[in-house]
Scaffold this active site. Structure first.
Site, PDB file in Angstrom:
ATOM      1  N   HIS A  90      -6.505   8.120  -7.017  1.00 33.00           N
ATOM      2  CA  HIS A  90      -5.163   8.586  -7.365  1.00 33.00           C
ATOM      3  C   HIS A  90      -5.127   9.116  -8.799  1.00 33.00           C
ATOM      4  O   HIS A  90      -5.271   8.366  -9.771  1.00 33.00           O
ATOM      5  CB  HIS A  90      -4.165   7.435  -7.216  1.00 33.00           C
ATOM      6  CG  HIS A  90      -2.732   7.844  -7.400  1.00 33.00           C
ATOM      7  ND1 HIS A  90      -1.802   7.795  -6.390  1.00 33.00           N
ATOM      8  CD2 HIS A  90      -2.063   8.303  -8.484  1.00 33.00           C
ATOM      9  CE1 HIS A  90      -0.623   8.196  -6.834  1.00 33.00           C
ATOM     10  NE2 HIS A  90      -0.771   8.516  -8.120  1.00 33.00           N
ATOM     11  N   GLU A 121      -6.581   2.128  -7.231  1.00 31.05           N
ATOM     12  CA  GLU A 121      -6.702   3.342  -6.430  1.00 31.05           C
ATOM     13  C   GLU A 121      -7.551   4.351  -7.197  1.00 31.05           C
ATOM     14  O   GLU A 121      -7.024   5.193  -7.929  1.00 31.05           O
ATOM     15  CB  GLU A 121      -5.320   3.929  -6.121  1.00 31.05           C
ATOM     16  CG  GLU A 121      -4.458   3.047  -5.233  1.00 31.05           C
ATOM     17  CD  GLU A 121      -3.183   3.729  -4.777  1.00 31.05           C
ATOM     18  OE1 GLU A 121      -2.917   4.872  -5.225  1.00 31.05           O
ATOM     19  OE2 GLU A 121      -2.452   3.122  -3.979  1.00 31.05           O
ATOM     20  N   HIS A 127       3.926  10.738  -5.575  1.00 35.59           N
ATOM     21  CA  HIS A 127       3.670  11.932  -4.774  1.00 35.59           C
ATOM     22  C   HIS A 127       4.929  12.774  -4.607  1.00 35.59           C
ATOM     23  O   HIS A 127       4.847  13.988  -4.411  1.00 35.59           O
ATOM     24  CB  HIS A 127       3.113  11.534  -3.406  1.00 35.59           C
ATOM     25  CG  HIS A 127       1.699  11.065  -3.456  1.00 35.59           C
ATOM     26  ND1 HIS A 127       0.650  11.916  -3.736  1.00 35.59           N
ATOM     27  CD2 HIS A 127       1.147   9.833  -3.302  1.00 35.59           C
ATOM     28  CE1 HIS A 127      -0.487  11.238  -3.733  1.00 35.59           C
ATOM     29  NE2 HIS A 127      -0.212   9.969  -3.473  1.00 35.59           N
ATOM     30  N   TRP A 158       0.795  -1.222   0.000  1.00 36.98           N
ATOM     31  CA  TRP A 158       0.000   0.000   0.000  1.00 36.98           C
ATOM     32  C   TRP A 158       0.830   1.276   0.000  1.00 36.98           C
ATOM     33  O   TRP A 158       0.338   2.337  -0.412  1.00 36.98           O
ATOM     34  CB  TRP A 158      -0.922   0.008   1.228  1.00 36.98           C
ATOM     35  CG  TRP A 158      -1.852  -1.144   1.233  1.00 36.98           C
ATOM     36  CD1 TRP A 158      -1.736  -2.310   1.952  1.00 36.98           C
ATOM     37  CD2 TRP A 158      -3.038  -1.297   0.445  1.00 36.98           C
ATOM     38  NE1 TRP A 158      -2.767  -3.162   1.666  1.00 36.98           N
ATOM     39  CE2 TRP A 158      -3.593  -2.563   0.746  1.00 36.98           C
ATOM     40  CE3 TRP A 158      -3.693  -0.479  -0.470  1.00 36.98           C
ATOM     41  CZ2 TRP A 158      -4.767  -3.028   0.150  1.00 36.98           C
ATOM     42  CZ3 TRP A 158      -4.865  -0.938  -1.071  1.00 36.98           C
ATOM     43  CH2 TRP A 158      -5.386  -2.201  -0.751  1.00 36.98           C
TER      44      TRP A 158
END
Length: 226
Positions: A187, A184, A137, A128
């Site tokens: 995302h 996700e 990110h 994860w």
């Protein structure tokens, strides 16, 4: 977590990388600012950020920031999403490498508290949380977007409209074998309007798009592991 534990976690991560690497058959871009578009940098286990990578960020509210070049596009997308009746908010955005390490450490600690061994806890956490240097990110080009009222219809809206603002759904449910990352729906990754529009039409991942268009593709220097 103590410094010794932090070092242990980092060392274990290097040994356990192979458990969750994405499709090894894919070809990935190297990092070379003189040769590739900034918005198409690919980051994952097989293509980590180079040491010393930095980005100029801009504040987008509530303590979040992104690469300054995408701030206006992100704000515009969220504003139109609100007009469509949803309540989007940014849950995750730009992170420093130290912040990424801390998130991994915290997830490992949770599994340890649940009774996992140290290696089991890290393996579970890595399903994860990406190790430092391998998370989108850290690029400043990715955001996690959720709805304040837990309206999952917002995810469908984003999937259908985000490309108009230069963003793509980065980790779709049916592309886990390509990205190596679990589904996700929150995302989103900025790749530019032209590329996002093309990816939307072809229903590709960023990996597939880059491989198909052969945009200065090279095999990356092998390194350790979203």
């Amino acid at each position: 977590m103590a410094i010794a534990a932090l070092l242990t976690v980092s060392g274990l991560a290097n040994r356990l990388i192979g458990l969750i690497e994405p499709n090894a058959a894919a070809t990935f871009l190297r990092f070379d600012e003189d040769e590739e578009p900034w918005s198409l940098i690919l980051v994952h286990a097989s293509n980590p950020l180079p040491d010393g990578f930095s980005v100029e960020t801009a504040d987008v509210g509530d303590g979040h920031s992104v690469d300054k070049r995408i701030a206006d596009s992100l704000k515009a997308m969220l504003e139109v999403c609100k007009r469509a009746g949803y309540h989007p908010f940014i849950r995750s955005s730009f992170r420093t490498r130290d912040e990424q390490q801390q998130i991994l450490n915290e997830r490992v600690a949770l599994y340890r508290e649940a009774g996992y061994s140290e290696e089991e806890a890290l393996a579970a956490a890595l399903q994860w949380v990406a190790p430092p240097g391998t998370s989108e990110h850290e690029l400043g080009l990715a955001v996690g977007i959720n709805d304040e009222e837990d309206d999952e219809g917002m995810y469908a809206w984003l999937a259908s409209n985000a490309h108009q603002y230069g963003f793509i759904l980065r980790y779709p449910l049916d592309k886990v074998d390509v990205t190596g990352i679990s589904n996700e729906p929150w995302h989103y990754r900025y790749v530019g309007k032209r590329t996002a529009g093309e990816i939307y039409q072809t229903v590709e991942t960023l990996e597939e798009y880059l491989a198909r268009t052969r945009m200065k593709l090279k095999s990356p220097t092998p390194k350790s592991r979203a």
